[in-house]
Motif scaffolding. Sequence first.
Motif, short mmCIF file in Angstrom:
data_model
loop_
_atom_site.label_atom_id
_atom_site.label_comp_id
_atom_site.label_asym_id
_atom_site.label_seq_id
_atom_site.Cartn_x
_atom_site.Cartn_y
_atom_site.Cartn_z
N MET A 122 0.81 -1.21 0.00
CA MET A 122 0.00 0.00 0.00
C MET A 122 0.85 1.27 0.00
N GLU A 123 2.10 1.17 0.46
CA GLU A 123 2.95 2.37 0.54
C GLU A 123 4.30 2.09 -0.09
N THR A 124 4.82 3.08 -0.78
CA THR A 124 6.16 2.98 -1.36
C THR A 124 6.95 4.24 -0.99
N LEU B 92 7.42 0.02 -6.50
CA LEU B 92 6.71 -1.17 -6.95
C LEU B 92 7.32 -1.76 -8.21
N THR B 93 7.73 -0.88 -9.13
CA THR B 93 8.28 -1.36 -10.39
C THR B 93 9.69 -1.92 -10.26
N ASP B 94 10.26 -1.87 -9.03
CA ASP B 94 11.55 -2.51 -8.77
C ASP B 94 11.36 -3.90 -8.18
N PHE C 120 5.33 -10.21 -10.02
CA PHE C 120 4.17 -10.81 -9.37
C PHE C 120 3.79 -10.07 -8.08
N ILE C 121 4.73 -9.31 -7.53
CA ILE C 121 4.45 -8.58 -6.30
C ILE C 121 3.52 -7.40 -6.58
N TYR C 122 3.77 -6.69 -7.68
CA TYR C 122 2.91 -5.54 -7.97
C TYR C 122 1.75 -5.88 -8.90
#
Length: 455
Positions: free
Chosen positions: A159-161, A173-175, A179-181
């Motif tokens: 929920m937070e980056t 998220l894009t790092d 499957f995580i994002y």
Amino acid sequence: MEDSKVYRAHVLLLPYPSQGHINPMLQFSKRLASKGLKVTFAITLFISKSFSVPESFGSVRIETISDGYDEGGFAEAGSVHAYLQKMEVSGSKTLAEIITKHRSSSNPIGCIVYDPFIYWALDVGKKFGLVAAPFFTQACAVNYIYYLVHHGLLKLPIMETPVSIPGLPLLELTDMPSFIYDEEQYPAYFEMLLNQFSNSDKADFALVNTFYNLESEAVDSMSKFFSFLTIGPTIPSFYLDNRVENDKDYGLNLYKLDTSICTNWLNTKPERSVVLVSFGSMVCLSNEQMKELAWGLKQSNFYFLWVVRPSEEPKLPEQFVEEIADKGLLVEWCPQLEILSNKALGCFFSHAGWNSTIEALSLEVPMIVMPQWTDQPTNAKCVESIWKVGIRVRVDEDGIVKREEIEHCIREMMEGEKGNEMRKNSRKWRELAIKAVSEGGTTDKNIDEFVSKLI
């Protein structure tokens, strides 16, 4: 007779049946054999029959198991779930048969090293009282993230980056692994990745295809939760320490290669003048992305060797091959290690798959990375931000890397100051990779520790 010879120990290795998983485990097998162990490498019947696999690779002997799809392999299954389900049933039975066959020999199997994608191999090994160790083919950083997710220590959805994970840089998220994002992207694959840790607590120890200096902080952080040995880089010894005799290639190629086409073309080019472009055996680019990549390569005006699988060829712009005949060579596959070690190569434009990344690091080749899915975004983050050996392309709001960005990155790497900096950093990582596998190096010591547990 060979069978009457008594070895220090007998290890059975079982890879997941795809090229990117077979290669590193086969290289590890050769290292074990060089330490005086009897080594058996188990591949599927489909691979054995389809690619005329010999009975051995030097001191490494080949056996076969069934994945339940002996005539067509994965393509016959229809889905990841169906393949994994049937492979567990057929694979467990035939794996047990191999172990049983050797029990009455002078060298019974005492240890099984298995790809954790096929985690059920641990249960089979334990039924026979074997020492068992999973062999993780991806980077430690990526395995660490999956471990945290599997054990509920990293909650999804995020929920937070940025995400703060000890031992890793701050991650957007894009790092993260794709499957995580995007949990809905190939859920069967994501389940398979998390299942790597479903019974790993029952293993005697674990092995990871990396080397300590490359991922020291990630290794130290994950070691607090999970005990393992780093045993990489698993590339042929010829390109590193040359301590394993006649070890110049992986040996088992699931693609037909004519190495002379690539090497003959490269040998006519000036030093550091060529860009190698390859996205591995699974990545499929969209039609638009394929065209942008093609025109970006052409506009850069550098020589390029582009690996384009037959399934991707229809996506090329019309007349493209004819238009770039003086600058580019397109091939269906290439002997990647030979190409990366050729003096004509200037940089590697890659998807940041782990095998390709560790090959480039070990062979002193700077990278331009365009990650697509699974572990590649995290590998790309490390390439750019931690190891500082490459540039990650920037994606536009539609998810496409435009030709102007591709051209800019190639020029920056091939003729800019940043490229010079990346080459210097690449030299350092090659030296550390060689040191890791050399006598007394971290990897060498870890392999010796592994062997000592078996004898």
